[in-house]
Every structure is written in C-alpha cells, then in structure tokens.
Design a protein around this motif. Structure first.
Motif, PDB file in Angstrom:
ATOM      1  N   ARG A 163      43.218  50.974  31.888  1.00 45.58           N
ATOM      2  CA  ARG A 163      41.840  50.484  32.021  1.00 45.58           C
ATOM      3  C   ARG A 163      41.736  49.350  33.045  1.00 45.58           C
ATOM      4  NH1 ARG A 163      41.921  54.025  28.334  1.00 45.58           N
ATOM      5  NH2 ARG A 163      40.076  54.490  27.085  1.00 45.58           N
ATOM      6  N   GLU A 164      42.796  48.537  33.142  1.00 43.37           N
ATOM      7  CA  GLU A 164      42.808  47.424  34.097  1.00 43.37           C
ATOM      8  C   GLU A 164      44.248  47.165  34.521  1.00 43.37           C
ATOM      9  OE1 GLU A 164      40.836  43.917  32.512  1.00 43.37           O
ATOM     10  OE2 GLU A 164      39.390  45.156  31.408  1.00 43.37           O
ATOM     11  N   TRP A 165      44.392  46.508  35.670  1.00 49.50           N
ATOM     12  CA  TRP A 165      45.721  46.021  36.035  1.00 49.50           C
ATOM     13  C   TRP A 165      45.595  44.763  36.879  1.00 49.50           C
ATOM     14  CZ3 TRP A 165      48.733  49.698  39.909  1.00 49.50           C
ATOM     15  CH2 TRP A 165      48.088  49.717  41.134  1.00 49.50           C
ATOM     16  N   PHE A 177      45.561  39.471  41.421  1.00 47.74           N
ATOM     17  CA  PHE A 177      44.458  40.330  41.855  1.00 47.74           C
ATOM     18  C   PHE A 177      44.238  41.402  40.790  1.00 47.74           C
ATOM     19  CE2 PHE A 177      42.911  44.010  44.457  1.00 47.74           C
ATOM     20  CZ  PHE A 177      41.665  43.470  44.721  1.00 47.74           C
ATOM     21  N   ALA A 178      43.131  41.276  40.068  1.00 45.90           N
ATOM     22  CA  ALA A 178      42.839  42.169  38.947  1.00 45.90           C
ATOM     23  C   ALA A 178      41.715  43.126  39.292  1.00 45.90           C
ATOM     24  CB  ALA A 178      42.459  41.361  37.708  1.00 45.90           C
ATOM     25  N   THR A 179      41.891  44.394  38.915  1.00 49.79           N
ATOM     26  CA  THR A 179      40.823  45.386  39.090  1.00 49.79           C
ATOM     27  C   THR A 179      40.779  46.302  37.874  1.00 49.79           C
ATOM     28  OG1 THR A 179      42.122  47.162  40.136  1.00 49.79           O
ATOM     29  CG2 THR A 179      41.249  45.429  41.577  1.00 49.79           C
ATOM     30  N   THR A 180      39.669  46.996  37.762  1.00 46.70           N
ATOM     31  CA  THR A 180      39.505  48.002  36.714  1.00 46.70           C
ATOM     32  C   THR A 180      40.139  49.320  37.146  1.00 46.70           C
ATOM     33  OG1 THR A 180      37.412  48.761  37.662  1.00 46.70           O
ATOM     34  CG2 THR A 180      37.313  46.996  36.012  1.00 46.70           C
ATOM     35  N   TRP A 181      40.311  50.189  36.183  1.00 49.06           N
ATOM     36  CA  TRP A 181      40.633  51.604  36.412  1.00 49.06           C
ATOM     37  C   TRP A 181      39.554  52.385  35.670  1.00 49.06           C
ATOM     38  CZ3 TRP A 181      45.315  54.313  38.145  1.00 49.06           C
ATOM     39  CH2 TRP A 181      46.156  53.486  38.903  1.00 49.06           C
ATOM     40  N   LYS A 197      37.409  48.136  40.545  1.00 49.01           N
ATOM     41  CA  LYS A 197      36.562  47.007  40.935  1.00 49.01           C
ATOM     42  C   LYS A 197      37.173  45.699  40.443  1.00 49.01           C
ATOM     43  CE  LYS A 197      32.237  49.650  40.310  1.00 49.01           C
ATOM     44  NZ  LYS A 197      30.961  49.694  39.552  1.00 49.01           N
ATOM     45  N   ASN A 198      36.876  44.612  41.179  1.00 54.69           N
ATOM     46  CA  ASN A 198      37.266  43.310  40.661  1.00 54.69           C
ATOM     47  C   ASN A 198      36.213  42.808  39.686  1.00 54.69           C
ATOM     48  OD1 ASN A 198      35.160  42.537  42.353  1.00 54.69           O
ATOM     49  ND2 ASN A 198      36.372  41.068  43.546  1.00 54.69           N
TER      50      ASN A 198
END
Length: 213
Positions: A163-165, A177-181, A197-198
């Motif tokens: 879901r995120e990383w 640097f975090a974004t969605t999946w 997306k961030n």
C-alpha cells in the motif's frame, strides 16, 4: 544434560520455524501479485510517467521481450534497442533507466529475484495514511546493482498487497521519500500498481499503456 539438549533442539526448531514464516511472507507478497504467472510472460509494454506539480516531467515507453531480453526505450527524442543481458554495460544510462522504471512496475517480484537483506515487523505505522500495517525493511548490500546500500520500507496489509513504501537512498534517513501504491490492475494474472503519489499529491509516478503478452 538431557534437559539442556532438549532445550537446544527446541530453540533450533523455533528459530527455523520463524525463518520459514518470514520467507513465506516475502514469497506471499510476490505471489499475491501473480509471480507464478510471470514465467509465462513473453513481452511487457508500459510507459513510465512522472508528474510534478501538474507538470509532466518524464515519459518513456518500454518494450521488454522476456524471451530474448531485448529492450526498447522510446522517448519523444529517440529510440534505443539493446539486449539487457549482454549489452547492459555498453548501454549503461539506458539500462539504469530500465532497471529503475521496471523496479517500480515489478518490485514485489524483486523481493524474490534480488540479493537483499530484510526484516519483518508485524505492526508498524504507515507513513502516509497513518494506518497500522505490516512492514518489510529491505536493504541492498554493497556491490548490488546500480544503487548499492539503498533501503526500502514496504507497508502492506494481510492480503500481502503493498500500500505504501519509503525509499531511503544509500540507507540514509535524512531524506526519506514515501509514496503510495494504488490503482492496481491485473494483466494476464499479474497485478500492477499503476499510481504512486507522495503525501502532498505534488508528485505522481504512474504507468500508462500497460500490456502483457
């Protein structure tokens, strides 16, 4: 002596069982995304796009022949074709882009493919949503690939879908640097997250024109 021996055996069994469970989690993430179907894939086509503040900064189209390892990169300015297996060094800049873009596309499979170290946490707070999820922390060793030492924190739910990383360049936590999946779609049994997306929504990395044969 018998009690000590029995305790030692139980500790070994427990340790092995825990490790098997950890390995199963890694495998389950890959399998949840259709890893068993990937060996049947002959060709992938996809366009890698990056948008920053509503401005499209990058758009490059890829065709990857899985049987021959021939890769074609098409941009607005040029087209390059090379063999990823035998000609990567001679096409290093293009190959770096190929690895980067394909990594975003197929990261769950890299958990099985790549040489890496990892650890599992059963409960952690996801950086964007704030939800409680499971987490796998992945570290690439020195000498691995184009970016050795990189770290990733992968957040997923009980269905083993990411879901995120968080990407940590060189393992440094100074600029995480975090974004969605999100926006998963399935192609020939392979699940692909088409949007990342961030937290602010000012950065979007997304895939278009996805085709799996």
């Amino acid at each position: 002596m018998k009690k000590i021996t029995l305790l030692f055996i139980l500790l070994i069994i427990t340790s092995c069982t825990q490790k098997e469970q950890e390995q199963t989690i890694i495998q389950q993430i890959a399998e949840a995304n259709g890893f068993e179907n990937f060996e049947d894939v002959e060709e992938l086509r996809y366009t890698f796009n990056v948008k920053v503040n509503d401005t499209l900064r990058t758009s490059r189209a890829w065709t990857w022949n899985r049987k021959t390892d021939e890769v074609t990169l098409t941009t607005p300015d040029s087209t390059v074709t090379y063999n990823h297996k035998t000609e990567a060094a001679a096409n290093e800049k293009t190959d770096q882009r190929f690895i980067n873009d394909q990594y975003w596309l197929l990261f769950p499979f890299h958990l099985v493919w790549d040489e890496m170290e990892w650890e599992h946490s059963e409960q952690a707070t996801a950086p964007i949503s704030g939800e409680q999820m499971q987490r796998i922390t992945v570290t690439y060793p020195d000498g691995a690939g184009y970016t050795p030492g990189d770290m990733y924190e992968i957040y997923f739910k009980d269905d083993h879908m990411i879901r995120e990383w968080v990407y940590l360049s060189g393992g440094s936590r100074e600029k995480p640097f975090a974004t969605t999946w999100e926006e998963y779609e399935t192609y020939k049994g392979i699940a692909i997250a088409k949007m990342h997306k961030n937290a602010e929504g000012s950065f979007e990395l997304f895939f278009t024109d996805v085709s799996v044969k």
